[in-house]
Design a protein around this motif. Sequence first.
Motif, PDB file in Angstrom:
ATOM      1  N   PRO A 331       0.825  -1.218   0.000  1.00 12.16           N
ATOM      2  CA  PRO A 331       0.000   0.000   0.000  1.00 12.16           C
ATOM      3  C   PRO A 331       0.859   1.269   0.000  1.00 12.16           C
ATOM      4  N   GLU A 332       0.252   2.355  -0.489  1.00 12.90           N
ATOM      5  CA  GLU A 332       1.003   3.611  -0.564  1.00 12.90           C
ATOM      6  C   GLU A 332       1.071   4.312   0.775  1.00 12.90           C
ATOM      7  N   GLN A 333       2.136   5.099   0.950  1.00 11.65           N
ATOM      8  CA  GLN A 333       2.240   5.975   2.115  1.00 11.65           C
ATOM      9  C   GLN A 333       2.773   7.330   1.642  1.00 11.65           C
ATOM     10  N   ASP A 334       2.614   8.314   2.514  1.00 15.86           N
ATOM     11  CA  ASP A 334       3.126   9.638   2.206  1.00 15.86           C
ATOM     12  C   ASP A 334       4.556   9.714   2.756  1.00 15.86           C
ATOM     13  N   ARG A 352       5.504  12.633  -0.964  1.00  9.39           N
ATOM     14  CA  ARG A 352       5.195  11.843  -2.156  1.00  9.39           C
ATOM     15  C   ARG A 352       4.438  10.584  -1.753  1.00  9.39           C
ATOM     16  N   GLN A 353       3.412  10.249  -2.519  1.00  7.02           N
ATOM     17  CA  GLN A 353       2.714   8.981  -2.311  1.00  7.02           C
ATOM     18  C   GLN A 353       3.508   7.873  -2.997  1.00  7.02           C
ATOM     19  N   LEU A 354       4.091   6.988  -2.201  1.00  4.71           N
ATOM     20  CA  LEU A 354       4.865   5.872  -2.781  1.00  4.71           C
ATOM     21  C   LEU A 354       4.446   4.591  -2.088  1.00  4.71           C
ATOM     22  N   PRO A 355       4.438   3.486  -2.817  1.00  3.33           N
ATOM     23  CA  PRO A 355       4.186   2.216  -2.142  1.00  3.33           C
ATOM     24  C   PRO A 355       5.261   2.020  -1.070  1.00  3.33           C
TER      25      PRO A 355
END
Length: 412
Positions: A331-334, A352-355
């Motif tokens: 899942p993505e996180q900030d 940034r939203q990145l897995p």
Amino acid sequence: MHHFEQRNGTLFAEGVSVQELAERFGTPLYVYSTATLKRHFEAFDSAFAAMPHLTCYSVKANSNLHVLRLLGSLGAGMDIVSGGELYRALLAGVPASKIVYSGVGKKPEEIRQALTAGILLFNVESMQELIRINDVARDMGKVAQVSFRINPDVDPKTHPYISTGLKKNKFGLNIEHSLEAYSLARDLPNVEPVGIDCHIGSQLTSIDPFLEALDKLMAFYEKLKAMNLDIRYLDLGGGLGINYNEEEPPHPSEFGAALTKTLGQLPLQLILEPGRVIVGNAGILVTETLYTKHTPSKNFVIVDAAMNDLLRPSLYGSFHRIEEVQPQGRPEQDVDVVGPICESGDFLAKDRQLPEVRQGERLAVYSAGAYGFTMSSNYNTRPRAAEILVDGEQVIVARRRETYETLVAQEL
Ligand code: LLP
């Protein structure tokens, strides 16, 4: 369009696995794609086929010898801004007759080197520079071909640090001063005014500012003709933008068509100085996750590439897309993607939203081919990254990673 793509769960640069490159050569690692470089150069160059033209690749964007040699072999000339860039371009086998020399602060020694090599012309930015070029040429018994860089006072609507054609910028001469400069050049025996030059800024995502500048240059050309000057070259500089995120820059074919249509049948050879549009999306920076850290206010991904490797995010707040080399589907996180350097400004991405990424996993930072390695430094005594050029399944070490010994060599 570039040749970096996911295949079977892992990133490939053309026919080569990026994960394997990182294992073999270590990180941070710049990886460039030959097919992408060729494609970008050809798309740009062919966009101007309707007119006699010379595409002078702007060396400052990526000055690796292997990149210069490749572009030179495709017929590119070079736009240089220093004696060092001249040295590189000549070493890469680019004929001096295809080299134009830009920049506000050319030193006498650099002018001499360029005249010795026999470059096509100097893009001159001040009266004092003109006089200096004339003096150096006189001492060498030569005549230097010159263009003046006109500052058309056009807003390129880009980042202020990379806008160059506004009257508050240090670049070029305004139109009124330029007329004086051309008449002085006509009277000096060791310079010959042969062209008009202009470069309004970088990462432009619309054609309009280019057309606005071109209108002013065409009106100016008529004035020069009335002075009986034999103007043969029109240099429109570089500046065409690329897609980093959601920009929608015009395709080079659209750009070329708009400019050549406006120019019509003018009896001038066009010179273009593209940098970013050729190399920007032909390169990635590969980095490894060293640690992840979660504080009450932020999630940090600490990677082994830093602002010394890729300065653009820190200097301009630039966006570079970042993706996992081997996506894990978490899942993505900030997150903030940050480097090891001792500055809060050392980041590759903010909020940034990145897995979710884990220690040891590698990330690819996209659009790093232009103004990436060339703006890198040794800050924090970090050896600069290696550069790899991929060609199909072939891997060329375009620059070896620096070592501690090379870092101190000049100090011993
Ligand atoms: N010609 C001249 C006279 C230039 O000053 C430049 C770039 C170019 C051509 C090539 O422009 P391009 O086609 O690449 O936009 N470090 C900044 C960009 C600085 C551009 C400087 N001049 C960045 O990372 O965005």
